[in-house]
Design a protein around this motif. Structure first.
Motif, mmCIF file in Angstrom:
data_model
loop_
_atom_site.group_PDB
_atom_site.id
_atom_site.type_symbol
_atom_site.label_atom_id
_atom_site.label_comp_id
_atom_site.label_asym_id
_atom_site.label_seq_id
_atom_site.Cartn_x
_atom_site.Cartn_y
_atom_site.Cartn_z
ATOM 1 N N GLU A 123 28.514 20.775 0.330
ATOM 2 C CA GLU A 123 29.073 19.757 1.082
ATOM 3 C C GLU A 123 30.069 18.663 0.187
ATOM 4 O OE1 GLU A 123 25.846 17.276 2.809
ATOM 5 O OE2 GLU A 123 25.416 19.038 4.348
ATOM 6 N N GLU A 124 29.869 18.502 -0.829
ATOM 7 C CA GLU A 124 30.781 17.442 -1.684
ATOM 8 C C GLU A 124 31.950 18.100 -2.111
ATOM 9 O OE1 GLU A 124 28.538 16.074 -4.752
ATOM 10 O OE2 GLU A 124 27.313 14.827 -4.010
ATOM 11 N N LEU A 125 31.884 19.611 -2.481
ATOM 12 C CA LEU A 125 32.882 20.288 -2.718
ATOM 13 C C LEU A 125 34.032 20.612 -1.390
ATOM 14 C CD1 LEU A 125 34.261 21.948 -5.086
ATOM 15 C CD2 LEU A 125 33.237 24.009 -4.181
ATOM 16 N N GLU A 126 33.498 20.793 -0.369
ATOM 17 C CA GLU A 126 34.063 20.961 0.870
ATOM 18 C C GLU A 126 34.951 19.587 1.152
ATOM 19 O OE1 GLU A 126 31.039 22.360 3.860
ATOM 20 O OE2 GLU A 126 31.453 24.057 3.075
ATOM 21 N N GLU A 127 34.154 18.619 0.934
ATOM 22 C CA GLU A 127 34.870 17.090 1.091
ATOM 23 C C GLU A 127 36.276 16.983 0.050
ATOM 24 O OE1 GLU A 127 35.966 13.451 2.377
ATOM 25 O OE2 GLU A 127 34.932 14.853 3.252
ATOM 26 N N ILE A 128 35.847 17.279 -1.069
ATOM 27 C CA ILE A 128 36.929 17.383 -2.020
ATOM 28 C C ILE A 128 38.004 18.228 -1.542
ATOM 29 C CG2 ILE A 128 37.484 18.030 -4.337
ATOM 30 C CD1 ILE A 128 34.803 17.122 -5.115
ATOM 31 N N THR A 129 37.712 19.383 -1.077
ATOM 32 C CA THR A 129 38.739 20.389 -0.474
ATOM 33 C C THR A 129 39.513 19.613 0.633
ATOM 34 O OG1 THR A 129 37.532 22.445 -1.348
ATOM 35 C CG2 THR A 129 39.171 22.618 0.512
ATOM 36 N N GLN A 131 39.880 16.379 1.086
ATOM 37 C CA GLN A 131 40.796 15.261 0.407
ATOM 38 C C GLN A 131 41.965 16.063 -0.324
ATOM 39 O OE1 GLN A 131 40.247 12.127 0.759
ATOM 40 N NE2 GLN A 131 38.584 12.305 2.282
ATOM 41 N N TYR A 132 41.881 16.949 -0.842
ATOM 42 C CA TYR A 132 43.035 17.784 -1.738
ATOM 43 C C TYR A 132 44.087 18.081 -0.603
ATOM 44 C CZ TYR A 132 45.717 21.163 -4.165
ATOM 45 O OH TYR A 132 46.710 21.689 -4.731
ATOM 46 N N ARG A 133 43.589 18.724 0.635
ATOM 47 C CA ARG A 133 44.604 19.146 1.550
ATOM 48 C C ARG A 133 45.216 17.796 1.944
ATOM 49 N NH1 ARG A 133 45.009 19.363 6.983
ATOM 50 N NH2 ARG A 133 46.127 21.137 7.680
ATOM 51 N N GLU A 134 44.567 16.771 2.296
ATOM 52 C CA GLU A 134 45.293 15.527 2.970
ATOM 53 C C GLU A 134 46.219 14.850 1.855
ATOM 54 O OE1 GLU A 134 44.802 14.195 6.067
ATOM 55 O OE2 GLU A 134 43.969 16.220 6.199
ATOM 56 N N ALA A 135 45.732 15.139 0.711
ATOM 57 C CA ALA A 135 46.402 14.538 -0.429
ATOM 58 C C ALA A 135 48.077 15.227 -0.567
ATOM 59 C CB ALA A 135 45.817 14.424 -1.711
ATOM 60 N N VAL A 136 47.660 16.417 -0.460
ATOM 61 C CA VAL A 136 48.888 17.533 -0.539
ATOM 62 C C VAL A 136 50.048 17.192 0.542
ATOM 63 C CG1 VAL A 136 49.673 19.848 -0.173
ATOM 64 C CG2 VAL A 136 47.736 19.251 -1.667
ATOM 65 N N LEU A 137 49.394 16.973 1.786
ATOM 66 C CA LEU A 137 50.023 16.656 2.998
ATOM 67 C C LEU A 137 50.810 15.347 2.918
ATOM 68 C CD1 LEU A 137 48.089 18.135 5.857
ATOM 69 C CD2 LEU A 137 49.859 19.061 4.821
ATOM 70 N N SER A 138 50.142 14.392 2.109
ATOM 71 C CA SER A 138 50.625 13.034 2.119
ATOM 72 C C SER A 138 51.429 12.890 0.859
ATOM 73 C CB SER A 138 49.758 11.876 2.196
ATOM 74 O OG SER A 138 48.795 12.197 0.957
ATOM 75 N N GLN A 144 44.797 14.450 -8.761
ATOM 76 C CA GLN A 144 43.419 13.835 -9.213
ATOM 77 C C GLN A 144 42.452 14.764 -8.180
ATOM 78 O OE1 GLN A 144 46.108 12.222 -8.230
ATOM 79 N NE2 GLN A 144 46.224 10.624 -10.159
ATOM 80 N N TRP A 145 42.509 14.946 -6.907
ATOM 81 C CA TRP A 145 41.638 16.023 -6.154
ATOM 82 C C TRP A 145 41.606 17.335 -6.588
ATOM 83 C CZ3 TRP A 145 38.195 13.646 -3.512
ATOM 84 C CH2 TRP A 145 38.367 12.195 -3.023
ATOM 85 N N GLY A 146 42.542 17.696 -7.168
ATOM 86 C CA GLY A 146 42.498 19.232 -7.870
ATOM 87 C C GLY A 146 41.712 19.067 -8.933
ATOM 88 N N TYR A 184 56.353 22.342 -8.476
ATOM 89 C CA TYR A 184 55.662 23.452 -7.579
ATOM 90 C C TYR A 184 55.453 23.007 -6.378
ATOM 91 C CZ TYR A 184 53.179 27.399 -5.949
ATOM 92 O OH TYR A 184 52.522 28.547 -5.460
ATOM 93 N N GLU A 185 56.620 22.816 -5.236
ATOM 94 C CA GLU A 185 56.262 22.020 -4.175
ATOM 95 C C GLU A 185 55.325 22.728 -2.944
ATOM 96 O OE1 GLU A 185 57.589 19.125 -3.473
ATOM 97 O OE2 GLU A 185 58.729 19.163 -5.178
ATOM 98 N N ASP A 186 55.573 24.073 -3.011
ATOM 99 C CA ASP A 186 54.591 24.859 -2.077
ATOM 100 C C ASP A 186 53.222 24.802 -2.612
ATOM 101 O OD1 ASP A 186 53.502 26.368 0.005
ATOM 102 O OD2 ASP A 186 54.844 28.109 -0.213
ATOM 103 N N LYS A 187 52.203 24.033 -1.857
ATOM 104 C CA LYS A 187 51.150 24.005 -2.298
ATOM 105 C C LYS A 187 49.803 24.696 -1.615
ATOM 106 C CE LYS A 187 51.882 20.219 -5.135
ATOM 107 N NZ LYS A 187 53.352 19.678 -4.636
ATOM 108 N N SER A 188 50.692 25.438 -0.589
ATOM 109 C CA SER A 188 49.736 25.886 0.527
ATOM 110 C C SER A 188 48.812 27.115 -0.042
ATOM 111 C CB SER A 188 50.854 26.812 1.596
ATOM 112 O OG SER A 188 51.558 27.663 1.060
ATOM 113 N N TYR A 189 49.345 27.664 -1.236
ATOM 114 C CA TYR A 189 48.283 28.667 -1.516
ATOM 115 C C TYR A 189 47.062 28.061 -2.337
ATOM 116 C CZ TYR A 189 46.023 31.643 -5.038
ATOM 117 O OH TYR A 189 45.119 32.164 -5.825
ATOM 118 N N TYR A 190 47.161 26.847 -2.900
ATOM 119 C CA TYR A 190 45.935 26.222 -3.594
ATOM 120 C C TYR A 190 45.128 25.638 -2.403
ATOM 121 C CZ TYR A 190 47.918 26.581 -8.370
ATOM 122 O OH TYR A 190 48.201 26.893 -9.273
ATOM 123 N N ILE A 191 45.714 25.273 -1.144
ATOM 124 C CA ILE A 191 44.813 24.742 -0.140
ATOM 125 C C ILE A 191 44.087 25.840 0.240
ATOM 126 C CG2 ILE A 191 45.097 23.960 2.235
ATOM 127 C CD1 ILE A 191 47.388 22.424 1.623
#
Length: 239
Positions: A123-129, A131-138, A144-146, A184-191
């Protein structure tokens, strides 16, 4: 039982100076404060500062020029303080050499995480994931989330040696992470990769988790290699 080492004041000052260097992003050739300024800054005597500066000078971390001041030497960028309080120089390494060690350790860690992780861990890892997605979008705070993502997986392995080694290797390439944010602008792979890793861990599918982490780390190596010319990597990495 190992005795607890008592640090002298000058040893504490040395640690504080290294923290000052890091916090202020100082580089080789930069001038550092005077003994008086450090004494005021750290609220200690000039004698303690002088002893610390002498130790740093002997170890080639700083060099003083009469009438001009004290300046950081290239070795300052490559020196860390060991657990015994001594100054240690990190090994020269290129991105390829670092990832050659880091990748199999990350793969090992995620395999153990798939076997040992708890429901709370997932659950914690999914929450981090998330937050990572939200941080990438913003476009703010994704680095830090990565880092938290990989740190959490290492912790889930339950192996303290694995955790400490991965933390060290992660810190070694820390200076490149911010560059990755702009280079590296396109981070969709990492998401998507983070999402696939979470799904594999949920299913406790060791093989799938390790395969995705292998791809993930190879992608990271490729990006880092594009940022840093491999032939000149040793100019930037600890040596």
């Amino acid at each position: 039982m190992k005795a607890i080492k008592r640090q002298s004041l000058s040893e504490q000052v040395v640690e504080s100076i290294f923290k000052y260097i890091k916090d202020n992003n100082l580089k080789a050739g930069d001038q550092i404060p005077t003994e008086s300024e450090f004494a005021e800054f750290f609220q200690v005597s000039r004698t303690s500062i002088r002893e610390a500066m002498k130790a740093l000078s002997i170890n080639g971390v700083v060099s003083s020029t009469p009438g001009k001041g004290t300046f950081l030497q290239p070795k300052a960028m490559n020196t860390v303080i060991g657990e015994d309080g001594t100054l240690q120089t990190q090994a020269r390494a290129t991105i390829a050499q670092i990832m050659e060690i880091r990748t199999p350790l990350e793969v090992l860690a995620i395999g153990l995480a798939a076997q040992r992780g708890t429901e709370k861990d997932f659950e914690e890892l999914e929450e981090i994931t998330h937050q990572y997605r939200e941080a990438v979008l913003s476009k703010a705070g994704w680095v830090q989330w990565g880092t938290k993502f990989h740190t959490k997986i290492a912790e889930m392995s339950g192996n303290p040696l694995l955790i400490s080694n991965l933390r060290f290797l992660g810190d070694t390439v820390e200076q490149y992470r911010e560059n990755m944010a702009t280079f590296y602008e396109d981070k969709s792979y990492y998401i998507e990769s983070h999402k696939r890793i979470c799904e594999a861990l949920r299913c406790r599918d060791v093989e799938a988790a390790q395969a995705e982490m292998q791809r993930h780390m190879h992608m990271t190596e490729d990006v880092l290699s594009m940022i840093v010319d491999e032939k000149n990597a040793t100019e930037f990495l600890p040596h």
